[in-house]
Write a protein that holds these residues in place. Structure first.
Motif, PDB file in Angstrom:
ATOM      1  N   LEU A 128       0.842  -1.204   0.000  1.00 59.99           N
ATOM      2  CA  LEU A 128       0.000   0.000   0.000  1.00 59.99           C
ATOM      3  C   LEU A 128       0.870   1.244   0.000  1.00 59.99           C
ATOM      4  N   PHE A 147      -8.400  10.202   4.082  1.00 60.53           N
ATOM      5  CA  PHE A 147      -8.359   8.965   4.860  1.00 60.53           C
ATOM      6  C   PHE A 147      -7.328   8.959   5.962  1.00 60.53           C
ATOM      7  N   TYR A 153     -15.326  16.406   2.942  1.00 60.89           N
ATOM      8  CA  TYR A 153     -15.222  16.811   1.544  1.00 60.89           C
ATOM      9  C   TYR A 153     -15.041  18.326   1.427  1.00 60.89           C
ATOM     10  N   GLN A 171     -11.396  11.504  -5.633  1.00 57.54           N
ATOM     11  CA  GLN A 171     -11.331  10.405  -4.673  1.00 57.54           C
ATOM     12  C   GLN A 171     -11.620   9.082  -5.380  1.00 57.54           C
ATOM     13  N   LEU A 175      -8.797   6.152  -5.783  1.00 58.87           N
ATOM     14  CA  LEU A 175      -8.979   4.816  -5.210  1.00 58.87           C
ATOM     15  C   LEU A 175      -8.941   3.749  -6.307  1.00 58.87           C
ATOM     16  N   LEU A 178      -5.312   3.425  -7.189  1.00 58.42           N
ATOM     17  CA  LEU A 178      -4.611   2.738  -6.095  1.00 58.42           C
ATOM     18  C   LEU A 178      -4.894   1.245  -6.142  1.00 58.42           C
ATOM     19  N   ARG A 179      -6.145   0.925  -6.330  1.00 59.25           N
ATOM     20  CA  ARG A 179      -6.531  -0.472  -6.380  1.00 59.25           C
ATOM     21  C   ARG A 179      -5.852  -1.190  -7.551  1.00 59.25           C
TER      22      ARG A 179
ATOM     23  N   LEU B  10     -19.899   6.175  -4.458  1.00 56.93           N
ATOM     24  CA  LEU B  10     -18.778   5.745  -3.628  1.00 56.93           C
ATOM     25  C   LEU B  10     -18.662   6.631  -2.394  1.00 56.93           C
ATOM     26  N   ALA B  11     -18.797   7.939  -2.580  1.00 52.55           N
ATOM     27  CA  ALA B  11     -18.704   8.864  -1.450  1.00 52.55           C
ATOM     28  C   ALA B  11     -19.765   8.554  -0.412  1.00 52.55           C
ATOM     29  N   LEU B  14     -18.808   5.456   1.494  1.00 49.08           N
ATOM     30  CA  LEU B  14     -17.731   5.753   2.450  1.00 49.08           C
ATOM     31  C   LEU B  14     -18.284   6.488   3.665  1.00 49.08           C
ATOM     32  N   ASP B  15     -19.182   7.440   3.418  1.00 47.76           N
ATOM     33  CA  ASP B  15     -19.765   8.200   4.528  1.00 47.76           C
ATOM     34  C   ASP B  15     -20.570   7.310   5.454  1.00 47.76           C
ATOM     35  N   PRO B  28     -13.730  -3.400  -3.770  1.00 47.84           N
ATOM     36  CA  PRO B  28     -12.269  -3.191  -3.771  1.00 47.84           C
ATOM     37  C   PRO B  28     -11.888  -1.763  -3.387  1.00 47.84           C
ATOM     38  N   LEU B  29     -12.703  -0.798  -3.814  1.00 45.66           N
ATOM     39  CA  LEU B  29     -12.377   0.595  -3.508  1.00 45.66           C
ATOM     40  C   LEU B  29     -12.587   0.882  -2.027  1.00 45.66           C
ATOM     41  N   GLU B  31     -12.329  -1.330   0.314  1.00 47.48           N
ATOM     42  CA  GLU B  31     -11.231  -2.004   1.016  1.00 47.48           C
ATOM     43  C   GLU B  31      -9.965  -1.151   0.980  1.00 47.48           C
ATOM     44  N   ALA B  32      -9.704  -0.550  -0.178  1.00 47.09           N
ATOM     45  CA  ALA B  32      -8.514   0.303  -0.293  1.00 47.09           C
ATOM     46  C   ALA B  32      -8.621   1.491   0.650  1.00 47.09           C
ATOM     47  N   ALA B  33      -9.815   2.066   0.764  1.00 49.58           N
ATOM     48  CA  ALA B  33     -10.019   3.200   1.679  1.00 49.58           C
ATOM     49  C   ALA B  33      -9.795   2.763   3.115  1.00 49.58           C
ATOM     50  N   ALA B  35      -7.929   0.337   4.150  1.00 56.05           N
ATOM     51  CA  ALA B  35      -6.498   0.089   4.347  1.00 56.05           C
ATOM     52  C   ALA B  35      -5.742   1.397   4.542  1.00 56.05           C
ATOM     53  N   LEU B  36      -6.162   2.420   3.804  1.00 55.70           N
ATOM     54  CA  LEU B  36      -5.509   3.733   3.964  1.00 55.70           C
ATOM     55  C   LEU B  36      -5.720   4.273   5.364  1.00 55.70           C
ATOM     56  N   ARG B  37      -6.914   4.064   5.893  1.00 58.96           N
ATOM     57  CA  ARG B  37      -7.193   4.552   7.249  1.00 58.96           C
ATOM     58  C   ARG B  37      -6.294   3.870   8.268  1.00 58.96           C
ATOM     59  N   LEU B  39      -3.217   2.778   7.634  1.00 57.14           N
ATOM     60  CA  LEU B  39      -1.795   2.964   7.338  1.00 57.14           C
ATOM     61  C   LEU B  39      -1.103   3.648   8.516  1.00 57.14           C
TER      62      LEU B  39
END
Lengths: 190, 230
Positions: A128, A147, A153, A171, A175, A178-179, B10-11, B14-15, B28-29, B31-33, B35-37, B39
């Motif tokens: 990552l 994040f 926002y 965003q 993402l 990134l993915r 997506l937003a 996430l919210d 997948p997106l 999950e990536a978010a 994972a970023l949280r 990090l």
């Protein structure tokens, strides 16, 4: 790290700092140092440079406090601080590549974090970290603010000088990119 | 969905802290978010934290007031003086109505006690936070009265105006103490506002001292002293 006080208390600190109260500004430094340092570090990947830039951010913030008071659009101190940090990072890369005629956000290069950063990380976290470093500047900044900085926002939009709608689109693209990097599918473009 | 619609969707996910189980394309997106949280945040070195703080506050303390700060203070003073001049002009034109005339009354005017009584009436039934705000407004009224008296060169009435200003400053602090005793959680922001206003008042009064005779300067100095918050 001290917890950020609720809105009124932070506004009180900012108001005092604007009046020249160094104790109040010191309290703001204590509150936001870790967040700003993290934001800067993940863009320059060098401890010394991150420390230097972070220190400049807070020096400039104190200098520019009267402007913050007068700015009606930028009412959120945290977003304003991140805005200064972002500009410092852009200036840093411009200084290193003065001949580059690049969009300021594209001037933030993709880079691999130093090996010592990766050694102690688990494999997925290491991947990552590498993928984050390979995003283009604006994508990386949006993800760091949303994040890691946990900005809303509207705060992210204020920090980057963009609209909230565009922040949501960035965003999404960031993402997806990134993915794709994590999946090893670098051919995919958002 | 087009890109913008997907970005909005997506937003929203996430919210709402959704895992995206109901919408496979977004999993997948999300999950990536997540994972970023998670990090790891880079740690700030203790020595840098301490030394940078010392350097920043040291440099901040050694800097003269910036051009923007000086301009901001002058703008505030000009605004107050213009407001005072506007009231003075209205009085000269004789167009004020009875209630407005009362509001414009100055120390030394026959109807001035009525103005003070009307202010006291506003305090009846006010809760502690409203009382603080009202006393702040009345203190500001006293300052404006001082300014108008000076514009009109009614120096003989300035001592009474300054006495009123000092009394209102004391009442403002009393109201703050009452607010604190009432257990209100928001006392500190009120204190900050009061002190900000008083600092600005002190700056205005100091500027006025340049335009008045020596005896009036000594009287204004008492008002400046009452405004000092350091």
């Amino acid at each position: 790290m001290p917890s950020v006080p609720p809105g009124n208390a932070e506004q009180a600190l900012v108001a005092q700092a604007i009046r020249g109260d160094h104790t109040a500004f010191g309290a703001l430094y204590d509150l936001y140092l870790d967040a700003i340092y993290g934001f800067v570090y993940y863009q320059v990947s060098n401890v010394q440079e991150a420390e230097d830039l972070t220190e400049i951010v807070f020096l400039k913030a104190f200098e520019k406090l009267p402007e913050f008071r007068g700015a009606k659009k930028m009412e959120n101190f945290r977003a304003w601080l991140y805005r200064i940090a972002r500009n410092q990072v852009i200036d840093f890369y411009r200084t290193r590549k003065p001949s580059a005629n690049l969009d300021p956000d594209l001037a933030l290069p993709a880079h691999d974090p130093p090996p010592e950063d990766l050694v102690q990380l688990g494999e997925s976290t290491r991947d990552l970290r590498l993928a984050l470093g390979r995003l283009e500047g604006l994508h990386r900044q949006v993800l760091l603010l949303r994040f890691m900085g946990e900005l809303s926002y509207s705060e992210t939009a204020a920090a980057l000088g963009l609209t909230e709608n565009y922040v949501r689109v960035l965003q999404y693209r960031a993402l997806r990119r990134l993915r794709a990097l994590l999946a090893g599918d670098e051919e995919k473009e958002p | 969905m087009n890109e913008r619609e997907e970005a909005v969707r997506l937003a929203r996910l996430l919210d709402e802290n959704e895992t995206g189980e109901a919408e496979e394309g977004f999993s997948p997106l999300l999950e990536a978010a997540a994972a970023l949280r998670e990090l790891p945040r880079p740690a700030v070195g203790a020595e840098f934290r301490r030394e940078a703080r010392r350097r920043i506050l040291q440099q901040a303390g050694s800097r003269p007031r910036s051009q923007n700060e000086r301009l901001a203070v002058l703008r505030l003073q000009l605004t107050r003086l213009l407001a005072a001049t506007a009231v003075f002009a209205a009085l000269l034109a004789g167009v004020a109505l009875a209630s407005a005339a009362t509001q414009s009354a100055l120390p030394g005017d026959l109807i001035y006690p009525i103005k003070l009584s009307l202010e006291d009436v506003q305090l009846v039934g006010a809760d502690p936070s409203e009382q603080v705000l009202l006393e702040m407004r009345f203190t500001s009224n006293r300052l404006t009265e001082i300014q108008i008296l000076i514009v009109q060169e009614r120096y003989a009435d300035v001592p009474a105006a300054v006495a009123g200003f000092r009394a209102n400053v004391a009442r403002t602090y009393d109201a703050l103490a009452q607010l604190a005793r009432s257990g209100a959680a928001a006392t500190y922001p009120f204190l900050v506002r009061v002190e900000t206003d008083l600092d600005e008042s002190a700056a205005v009064l100091e500027q006025l001292m340049a335009f008045v005779p020596g005896e009036t300067q000594r009287v204004l100095a008492l008002a400046v002293e009452a405004s000092r918050t350091d």
